[in-house]
Design a protein around this motif. Structure first.
Motif, PDB file in Angstrom:
ATOM      1  N   TYR A 333      45.235  38.989  29.983  1.00 19.58           N
ATOM      2  CA  TYR A 333      46.110  38.924  31.099  1.00 19.58           C
ATOM      3  C   TYR A 333      45.124  38.641  32.287  1.00 19.58           C
ATOM      4  N   SER A 334      44.061  38.998  32.482  1.00 18.79           N
ATOM      5  CA  SER A 334      43.533  38.582  33.658  1.00 18.79           C
ATOM      6  C   SER A 334      43.209  36.919  33.624  1.00 18.79           C
ATOM      7  N   ALA A 335      42.966  36.547  32.607  1.00 13.03           N
ATOM      8  CA  ALA A 335      42.835  34.950  32.333  1.00 13.03           C
ATOM      9  C   ALA A 335      44.082  34.307  32.701  1.00 13.03           C
ATOM     10  N   LEU A 336      45.071  34.704  32.077  1.00 13.08           N
ATOM     11  CA  LEU A 336      46.583  34.105  32.334  1.00 13.08           C
ATOM     12  C   LEU A 336      46.735  34.059  33.965  1.00 13.08           C
ATOM     13  N   ALA A 337      46.575  35.204  34.593  1.00 15.35           N
ATOM     14  CA  ALA A 337      46.781  35.150  36.092  1.00 15.35           C
ATOM     15  C   ALA A 337      45.897  34.116  36.877  1.00 15.35           C
ATOM     16  N   THR A 356      54.961  35.537  40.760  1.00 17.42           N
ATOM     17  CA  THR A 356      55.543  36.668  39.801  1.00 17.42           C
ATOM     18  C   THR A 356      54.880  36.837  38.612  1.00 17.42           C
ATOM     19  N   LYS A 357      54.735  35.767  37.901  1.00 17.02           N
ATOM     20  CA  LYS A 357      53.977  35.860  36.623  1.00 17.02           C
ATOM     21  C   LYS A 357      52.506  36.279  36.837  1.00 17.02           C
ATOM     22  N   ALA A 358      51.840  35.486  37.901  1.00 14.43           N
ATOM     23  CA  ALA A 358      50.357  35.870  37.911  1.00 14.43           C
ATOM     24  C   ALA A 358      50.324  37.392  38.455  1.00 14.43           C
ATOM     25  N   LYS A 359      51.003  37.832  39.005  1.00 18.40           N
ATOM     26  CA  LYS A 359      50.913  39.151  39.667  1.00 18.40           C
ATOM     27  C   LYS A 359      51.144  40.156  38.421  1.00 18.40           C
ATOM     28  N   ALA A 360      52.100  39.889  37.827  1.00 19.95           N
ATOM     29  CA  ALA A 360      52.377  40.868  36.580  1.00 19.95           C
ATOM     30  C   ALA A 360      51.306  40.828  35.583  1.00 19.95           C
ATOM     31  N   ALA A 361      50.652  39.538  35.503  1.00 18.78           N
ATOM     32  CA  ALA A 361      49.392  39.635  34.378  1.00 18.78           C
ATOM     33  C   ALA A 361      48.395  40.257  34.829  1.00 18.78           C
ATOM     34  N   ALA A 362      48.221  40.058  36.155  1.00 20.09           N
ATOM     35  CA  ALA A 362      46.834  40.832  36.986  1.00 20.09           C
ATOM     36  C   ALA A 362      47.055  42.434  36.965  1.00 20.09           C
ATOM     37  N   ASN A 364      49.085  44.069  34.907  1.00 14.26           N
ATOM     38  CA  ASN A 364      48.844  44.718  33.412  1.00 14.26           C
ATOM     39  C   ASN A 364      47.406  44.527  33.046  1.00 14.26           C
ATOM     40  N   ALA A 365      46.494  43.691  33.283  1.00  4.34           N
ATOM     41  CA  ALA A 365      45.144  43.680  33.289  1.00  4.34           C
ATOM     42  C   ALA A 365      44.309  45.032  33.544  1.00  4.34           C
ATOM     43  N   LEU A 366      44.908  45.305  34.982  1.00  3.83           N
ATOM     44  CA  LEU A 366      44.073  46.592  35.807  1.00  3.83           C
ATOM     45  C   LEU A 366      44.734  47.738  35.150  1.00  3.83           C
ATOM     46  N   VAL A 367      45.889  47.765  34.632  1.00  2.00           N
ATOM     47  CA  VAL A 367      46.592  49.121  34.078  1.00  2.00           C
ATOM     48  C   VAL A 367      45.647  49.254  32.779  1.00  2.00           C
ATOM     49  N   ILE A 368      45.550  48.301  31.967  1.00  2.00           N
ATOM     50  CA  ILE A 368      44.724  48.640  30.778  1.00  2.00           C
ATOM     51  C   ILE A 368      43.167  48.683  31.178  1.00  2.00           C
ATOM     52  N   ASP A 369      42.677  48.260  31.967  1.00  2.00           N
ATOM     53  CA  ASP A 369      41.371  48.110  32.393  1.00  2.00           C
ATOM     54  C   ASP A 369      40.903  48.180  33.835  1.00  2.00           C
ATOM     55  N   ASP A 370      40.714  49.030  34.331  1.00  4.72           N
ATOM     56  CA  ASP A 370      40.513  49.072  35.973  1.00  4.72           C
ATOM     57  C   ASP A 370      39.197  48.894  36.202  1.00  4.72           C
ATOM     58  N   THR A 371      38.147  48.664  35.018  1.00  3.66           N
ATOM     59  CA  THR A 371      36.939  48.331  35.540  1.00  3.66           C
ATOM     60  C   THR A 371      36.574  46.832  35.254  1.00  3.66           C
ATOM     61  N   LEU A 372      37.553  45.993  35.009  1.00  2.00           N
ATOM     62  CA  LEU A 372      37.407  44.633  34.602  1.00  2.00           C
ATOM     63  C   LEU A 372      37.368  43.897  35.925  1.00  2.00           C
ATOM     64  N   ALA A 373      36.087  43.115  36.063  1.00  2.00           N
ATOM     65  CA  ALA A 373      35.881  42.485  37.535  1.00  2.00           C
ATOM     66  C   ALA A 373      36.898  41.003  37.341  1.00  2.00           C
ATOM     67  N   GLU A 374      37.337  40.720  36.363  1.00  2.00           N
ATOM     68  CA  GLU A 374      38.216  39.486  36.338  1.00  2.00           C
ATOM     69  C   GLU A 374      39.429  39.740  36.842  1.00  2.00           C
ATOM     70  N   ALA A 375      39.855  41.206  36.216  1.00  2.00           N
ATOM     71  CA  ALA A 375      41.079  41.608  36.688  1.00  2.00           C
ATOM     72  C   ALA A 375      41.413  41.670  38.104  1.00  2.00           C
ATOM     73  N   HIS A 376      40.376  42.464  38.740  1.00  2.00           N
ATOM     74  CA  HIS A 376      40.252  42.612  40.330  1.00  2.00           C
ATOM     75  C   HIS A 376      40.290  41.488  41.119  1.00  2.00           C
ATOM     76  N   THR A 377      39.481  40.593  40.550  1.00  2.00           N
ATOM     77  CA  THR A 377      39.491  38.910  41.012  1.00  2.00           C
ATOM     78  C   THR A 377      41.013  38.246  41.070  1.00  2.00           C
ATOM     79  N   ALA A 378      41.794  38.450  39.883  1.00  2.00           N
ATOM     80  CA  ALA A 378      42.938  37.769  39.577  1.00  2.00           C
ATOM     81  C   ALA A 378      44.044  38.309  40.618  1.00  2.00           C
ATOM     82  N   LEU A 379      43.993  39.788  40.793  1.00  2.00           N
ATOM     83  CA  LEU A 379      45.012  40.267  41.523  1.00  2.00           C
ATOM     84  C   LEU A 379      44.651  40.043  42.930  1.00  2.00           C
ATOM     85  N   ALA A 380      43.308  40.154  43.391  1.00  2.00           N
ATOM     86  CA  ALA A 380      43.106  39.655  44.825  1.00  2.00           C
ATOM     87  C   ALA A 380      43.446  38.310  45.247  1.00  2.00           C
ATOM     88  N   CYS A 381      43.339  37.308  44.223  1.00  2.00           N
ATOM     89  CA  CYS A 381      43.877  36.214  44.488  1.00  2.00           C
ATOM     90  C   CYS A 381      45.400  36.009  44.830  1.00  2.00           C
TER      91      CYS A 381
END
Length: 613
Positions: A333-337, A356-362, A364-381
């Motif tokens: 999910y984070s790689a997709l975002a 819309t797609k990037a935000k949803a993917a980011a 989803n990544a955080l809902v599954i694993d909020d310790t993933l640095a890649e996911a926080h970076t994606a949502l911040a982007c």
């Protein structure tokens, strides 16, 4: 022998060298400050053997016969013991204070050694205890001595199958091993971009290790035999050239994750790395147990690494496939975002769709694993690029860096954010951190050139971007950025040539916008007008970044038309608008009140420091 008070006297033997004391009876190594340094039995025996023969070359065969008298072992066992001893004593292959490597022969202890005997009084109980179960004396608690890190270079796996289709697997396994080994606190893994310089090049492990100043080199290759894949891997000690570990595998594609785990575990065992339960748990954690999803993810990561428009398109497809196969795959999910966000710079897909797609993917990544640095970076982007939610974007980048301080792309994206805010010095600092973590990463190097342009340091930008393109002449965004740098320096003809080269790589409206701007800047109004008309006509049928059309009008001096298109770019969530505060192409518009009005609507404050740059 007993004294009158009933205590016996025992003679203890020690060897002292440098800041160390080696107790023979207790089989302990300690520092002069009293800190006990545990030694494995064979490592202790190796050290004693070398010290007892100080000044003399001890052959490898002699060491093997002394330490393993009843069984056959390879020279790599000796090599590993010497390697660990050097690590414990704080040595490196380029700094031999105690143990000298004599090529093709053996080792010689070259440190100054003092043999010491001490008479110690102890009760009968203490004497018995020391015989039955030698144990280190209880020391006062001292700060832990910083442990020297072992450096490892994971060389890109060589694809010897004869089929380029397996490149994704070779690169995927290499990248996964780099990440897995980076989790070992006692290991320093050479940055991916540095080792990838050796991809598809003939270079032996020792040469690579010396050039990268690495203690160990992990080399591997994949071959095809009778329709089956065979993967061979070996760990080589650079100082001696000896093979510390090696193995051959014949995995099914569904077993690739197990292979990666086994290789990293074997390396940890070979290097005698001690892991906490938390570290073991982190190492055994898999983002997915679905083998097909993992294959799709590896393919997506391979395509994304191309940094081309087509590469991003395919990466998005593969990451979506991985998610379909495993809806709980946070990293996919984070790689997709990330792919959606990065692809937006090519100006192909409309931001109102990708956001819309990037935000949803980011999310989803955080809902599954909020310790993933890649996911926080994606949502911040997403917060930065599309929503212009500056405070939450910065919070996200900081959280990503907190979770993984060595995630280079979190620092790189945070540098993008800081530049948008006009915090130029802070942006440069983050860019330098990213570059230090991954010195030859193409995107990080390209961004540093982009930073210099917006800091009005055009000569530095040109030098940086030429260096980046020397490593990868087909790097589209670097080619565009070099054109921007040349134009701002006043070398407009060179800029036009670079934009033309970029357009051959990617038929992008973004390039045409910068090319039209350069033509107008050079006084070639006819060419600028032709590109402008082409883009305006094209925008009636497909998405064209309005910012690019506004650029051409700006260079033509038609400010009202320029602001009309910039307004559309603002509404469209065009990512280029986020750097409105610092973009040098807009310097002529700064006196216009409409420029300041747009700054305010973007929640940006005027930056008076730019005039000083």
């Amino acid at each position: 022998m007993k004294s009158q008070d009933g205590k016996s006297k025992a003679v203890k033997h020690f060897y002292e060298f440098g800041p160390f004391r080696l107790a023979l009876e207790e089989r302990l190594l300690s520092s002069h400050e009293g800190e006990t340094i545990p030694l494995a039995p064979k490592i202790f025996e190796t050290l004693v053997l070398l010290i007892e023969n100080k000044g003399r070359i001890v052959k490898k065969e002699e060491i093997m016969k002394r330490l393993w008298p009843d069984r056959y072992v390879e020279e790599s066992n000796v090599s590993q013991n010497i390697f660990m001893l050097r690590k414990i004593l704080g040595e490196s292959p380029r700094n031999e204070q105690y143990i000298e490597n004599v090529p093709r022969l053996g080792y010689r202890f070259i440190g100054t050694v003092n043999e010491v005997q001490e008479v110690i009084e102890e009760t009968e109980e203490e004497a018995l205890a020391s015989v039955e179960e030698p144990a280190p004396k209880v020391q006062k608690e001292k700060p832990a001595r910083p442990e020297a890190k072992i450096s490892i270079a994971v060389v890109p796996m060589v694809n010897e199958t004869g089929d380029p289709a397996w490149e994704y697997l070779a690169d995927g396994v290499t990248d996964s091993l780099i990440k897995l080994l980076s989790h070992f606190p006692q290991v320093r893994v050479i940055a991916r971009s540095l080792v990838y310089r050796y991809k598809d090049k003939e270079a032996d492990a020792l040469k690579i290790g010396r050039e990268l100043a690495s203690d160990m080199v992990l080399v591997s290759r994949v071959v095809a035999r009778e329709g089956k894949l065979i993967i061979r891997a070996e760990l080589v000690e650079v100082s001696t050239g000896w093979r510390a570990w090696g193995e051959q595998y014949q995995p099914q594609l569904s077993d690739i994750r197990k292979l990666e785990d086994e290789v990293s575990t074997n390396i940890a065992a070979t290097l005698h790395l001690k892991l906490t339960e938390e570290e073991k748990k982190r190492l055994s954690k898999h983002e997915t147990e679905n083998a097909e999803a993992y294959q799709a993810f590896l393919m997506g990561r391979y395509c994304r690494s191309k940094r081309t428009g087509e590469g991003y398109q395919k990466a998005i497809e593969y990451f979506e496939e991985a998610i379909k196969l495993d809806p709980g795959y946070a990293l996919a999910y984070s790689a997709l975002a990330d792919s959606y966000v990065s692809y937006d710079f090519f100006g192909v897909l409309p931001p109102w769709e990708t956001s819309t797609k990037a935000k949803a993917a980011a999310i989803n990544a955080l809902v599954i694993d909020d310790t993933l640095a890649e996911a926080h970076t994606a949502l911040a982007c997403v917060k930065m690029m599309y929503e212009r939610d500056w405070s939450n974007a910065e919070r996200g980048f900081k959280r990503a860096i907190e979770l993984d301080p060595e995630f280079a792309h979190a620092h790189n994206w945070y540098s993008h954010f800081l530049m948008a805010m006009g915090r130029i010095d802070e942006s440069f600092a983050e860019s330098q951190i990213a570059l230090k973590l991954d010195p030859l990463d193409g995107s990080i190097n390209q961004y540093l050139g982009w930073h210099y342009i917006h800091a009005r340091q055009f000569d530095r930008a040109i030098a940086q971007l030429e260096k980046t393109l020397a490593a990868n002449p087909d790097f589209f965004l670097a080619r565009v950025t070099l054109g921007m740098a040349y134009e701002q320096k006043g070398e407009v003809e060179k800029a036009i040539e670079e934009f033309k080269k970029a357009y051959k790589l990617e038929k992008s409206a973004v390039v045409l916008g910068f090319l039209g701007h350069a033509y107008a800047h050079a006084g070639n109004i006819g060419e600028a007008q032709t590109i402008l008309e082409e883009l305006e006509e094209l925008s009636k049928r497909i998405y064209v970044p309005a910012f690019c059309i506004g650029l051409i009008y700006t260079s033509l001096g038609q400010n009202t038309q320029a602001f009309k298109w910039f307004e559309k770019a603002y509404v469209d969530q065009n990512e280029w608008m986020n750097w409105w505060k610092v973009v040098p192409e807009l310097d002529l518009l700064r006196p216009d009140s409409r420029y300041t009005d747009m700054l305010i609507r973007l929640n940006l404050q005027p930056n008076n420091n730019l005039e000083d740059k």
